[in-house]
Design a protein around this motif. Structure first.
Motif, PDB file in Angstrom:
ATOM      1  N   VAL A  20       0.839  -1.207   0.000  1.00  0.00           N
ATOM      2  CA  VAL A  20       0.000   0.000   0.000  1.00  0.00           C
ATOM      3  C   VAL A  20       0.866   1.247   0.000  1.00  0.00           C
ATOM      4  CG1 VAL A  20      -1.648   1.360   1.336  1.00  0.00           C
ATOM      5  CG2 VAL A  20      -2.008  -1.093   1.056  1.00  0.00           C
ATOM      6  N   LEU A  21       1.915   1.226   0.832  1.00  0.00           N
ATOM      7  CA  LEU A  21       2.819   2.381   0.895  1.00  0.00           C
ATOM      8  C   LEU A  21       3.556   2.592  -0.419  1.00  0.00           C
ATOM      9  CD1 LEU A  21       4.330   1.943   4.492  1.00  0.00           C
ATOM     10  CD2 LEU A  21       2.688   3.678   3.717  1.00  0.00           C
ATOM     11  N   ILE A  22       4.025   1.505  -1.030  1.00  0.00           N
ATOM     12  CA  ILE A  22       4.721   1.601  -2.324  1.00  0.00           C
ATOM     13  C   ILE A  22       3.788   2.146  -3.392  1.00  0.00           C
ATOM     14  CG2 ILE A  22       5.764   0.252  -4.182  1.00  0.00           C
ATOM     15  CD1 ILE A  22       6.904  -1.609  -2.011  1.00  0.00           C
ATOM     16  N   HIS A  23       2.546   1.618  -3.390  1.00  0.00           N
ATOM     17  CA  HIS A  23       1.559   2.092  -4.367  1.00  0.00           C
ATOM     18  C   HIS A  23       1.258   3.572  -4.169  1.00  0.00           C
ATOM     19  CE1 HIS A  23      -1.836   2.040  -7.102  1.00  0.00           C
ATOM     20  NE2 HIS A  23      -2.612   2.537  -6.156  1.00  0.00           N
ATOM     21  N   ARG A  24       1.185   3.982  -2.884  1.00  0.00           N
ATOM     22  CA  ARG A  24       0.908   5.389  -2.576  1.00  0.00           C
ATOM     23  C   ARG A  24       2.059   6.279  -3.037  1.00  0.00           C
ATOM     24  NH1 ARG A  24      -2.511   9.338  -2.612  1.00  0.00           N
ATOM     25  NH2 ARG A  24      -2.002  11.002  -1.124  1.00  0.00           N
ATOM     26  N   GLN A  25       3.293   5.813  -2.812  1.00  0.00           N
ATOM     27  CA  GLN A  25       4.462   6.573  -3.243  1.00  0.00           C
ATOM     28  C   GLN A  25       4.477   6.734  -4.765  1.00  0.00           C
ATOM     29  OE1 GLN A  25       7.776   4.456  -1.571  1.00  0.00           O
ATOM     30  NE2 GLN A  25       7.745   5.620   0.346  1.00  0.00           N
ATOM     31  N   ARG A  26       4.124   5.653  -5.454  1.00  0.00           N
ATOM     32  CA  ARG A  26       4.070   5.721  -6.912  1.00  0.00           C
ATOM     33  C   ARG A  26       3.002   6.707  -7.376  1.00  0.00           C
ATOM     34  NH1 ARG A  26       4.605  -0.725  -8.576  1.00  0.00           N
ATOM     35  NH2 ARG A  26       6.856  -0.909  -8.137  1.00  0.00           N
ATOM     36  N   VAL A  28       1.956   9.337  -5.708  1.00  0.00           N
ATOM     37  CA  VAL A  28       2.453  10.688  -5.422  1.00  0.00           C
ATOM     38  C   VAL A  28       3.466  11.115  -6.483  1.00  0.00           C
ATOM     39  CG1 VAL A  28       3.810  12.076  -3.812  1.00  0.00           C
ATOM     40  CG2 VAL A  28       2.031  10.540  -2.952  1.00  0.00           C
ATOM     41  N   LYS A  29       4.385  10.201  -6.846  1.00  0.00           N
ATOM     42  CA  LYS A  29       5.376  10.507  -7.880  1.00  0.00           C
ATOM     43  C   LYS A  29       4.708  10.782  -9.223  1.00  0.00           C
ATOM     44  CE  LYS A  29       9.306   7.970  -5.928  1.00  0.00           C
ATOM     45  NZ  LYS A  29      10.242   6.828  -6.118  1.00  0.00           N
ATOM     46  N   SER A  30       3.685   9.956  -9.533  1.00  0.00           N
ATOM     47  CA  SER A  30       2.974  10.133 -10.796  1.00  0.00           C
ATOM     48  C   SER A  30       2.247  11.477 -10.834  1.00  0.00           C
ATOM     49  CB  SER A  30       1.980   8.994 -10.996  1.00  0.00           C
ATOM     50  OG  SER A  30       1.249   9.167 -12.192  1.00  0.00           O
ATOM     51  N   GLN A  31       1.597  11.828  -9.717  1.00  0.00           N
ATOM     52  CA  GLN A  31       0.901  13.109  -9.639  1.00  0.00           C
ATOM     53  C   GLN A  31       1.875  14.273  -9.743  1.00  0.00           C
ATOM     54  OE1 GLN A  31      -1.275  12.868  -5.960  1.00  0.00           O
ATOM     55  NE2 GLN A  31      -2.854  11.499  -6.792  1.00  0.00           N
ATOM     56  N   HIS A  32       3.039  14.117  -9.094  1.00  0.00           N
ATOM     57  CA  HIS A  32       4.073  15.167  -9.158  1.00  0.00           C
ATOM     58  C   HIS A  32       4.588  15.321 -10.587  1.00  0.00           C
ATOM     59  CE1 HIS A  32       7.277  17.768  -7.837  1.00  0.00           C
ATOM     60  NE2 HIS A  32       8.188  16.949  -8.337  1.00  0.00           N
ATOM     61  N   LYS A  33       4.792  14.197 -11.260  1.00  0.00           N
ATOM     62  CA  LYS A  33       5.268  14.233 -12.647  1.00  0.00           C
ATOM     63  C   LYS A  33       4.242  14.898 -13.554  1.00  0.00           C
ATOM     64  CE  LYS A  33       7.008  11.274 -16.357  1.00  0.00           C
ATOM     65  NZ  LYS A  33       7.303   9.869 -16.780  1.00  0.00           N
ATOM     66  N   MET A  34       2.953  14.564 -13.346  1.00  0.00           N
ATOM     67  CA  MET A  34       1.895  15.170 -14.152  1.00  0.00           C
ATOM     68  C   MET A  34       1.820  16.669 -13.903  1.00  0.00           C
ATOM     69  SD  MET A  34       0.541  12.952 -16.133  1.00  0.00           S
ATOM     70  CE  MET A  34      -0.931  13.858 -16.624  1.00  0.00           C
TER      71      MET A  34
END
Length: 242
Positions: A20-26, A28-34
């Protein structure tokens, strides 16, 4: 067995929490990239609008001085002659001046750039080059119209074309500039080439210019490649989903 079961449950719970934490981090990274891509796109659009406005005003000032100014001076001389034939010629000159002023007023309006047909824009740009006597031009395109759905992407693409043409005019010394347009399965392919002196792509200055063109094309989810050899001209290929 009970202890082993409890340990197994803790391990499974830890695994689930970790996933869950890894998925959440991904996420967040995806949202930051967008968010970064969106900011880059908006920044590119603002810069393009500014550059087009500055280039347009420069073009208008030249037209007012070199074209309309001369036409007005000629009209004044013609109308100073009382001969009826001169008055008729003066009226024709005034009509021509009105058309030129209307054309300039359209070029100042950003909505005109957005609403203009893309193939008409390419034709007008090449016509300007030929009319200046700089070199010959040629436009090849499909019979069906090219429709760009996103006006902002269209605006950036128009600026990219203008940059490529300006670079050819300033540096290439060509005798011919060609633009080839094609559409295949919803993708626009645009090629701008000249038979000028070309340049070495490994030089820092040309590499920087190429990166600037590529970054702008990437901002609208397109791609750009450049091929140039000293003495053999330059070819720029752009592709964009429409």
């Amino acid at each position: 067995m009970l202890v082993a079961g409890i340990v197994g449950l803790f391990l499974m719970a830890g695994f689930v929490v970790a996933m869950v934490l890894i998925h959440r981090q991904r996420q967040v990274k995806s949202q930051h990239k967008m968010a970064l891509l969106k900011a880059e796109y908006q920044n590119t659009l603002l810069n393009v609008e500014k550059e087009i406005r500055e280039d347009t005003l420069h073009y208008v000032s030249q037209e007012l001085h070199d074209n309309i100014g001369q036409m007005l001076s000629l009209t004044k001389l013609v109308l100073s002659n009382p001969d009826p034939a001169s008055i008729s010629e003066g009226k024709q000159l005034i009509n021509s001046i009105i058309k030129e002023v209307r054309s300039l007023s359209k070029s100042i309006n950003r909505d005109y750039i957005k609403d203009v047909d893309f193939l008409d824009f390419l034709s007008e740009e090449l016509t300007k080059i030929e009319r200046s006597g700089f070199c010959r031009t040629n436009l090849r395109h499909p019979t069906q119209p090219i429709v760009l759905q996103d006006d902002n992407k269209k605006l950036i693409l128009i600026r990219l074309v203008q940059e490529c043409l300006n670079n050819s005019i300033k540096h290439a010394e060509p005798s011919l500039i060609e633009i080839h347009v094609a559409e295949q399965e919803g993708t626009l392919h645009l090629e701008i080439s000249d038979d000028g002196k070309g340049f070495d792509l490994t030089k820092a200055s040309s590499g920087l210019g190429l990166r600037n063109l590529q970054s702008r094309m990437e901002a609208i989810a397109g791609s750009l490649s450049l091929d140039s050899t000293p003495g053999l001209g330059t070819r720029i290929h752009m592709s964009l989903a429409i």
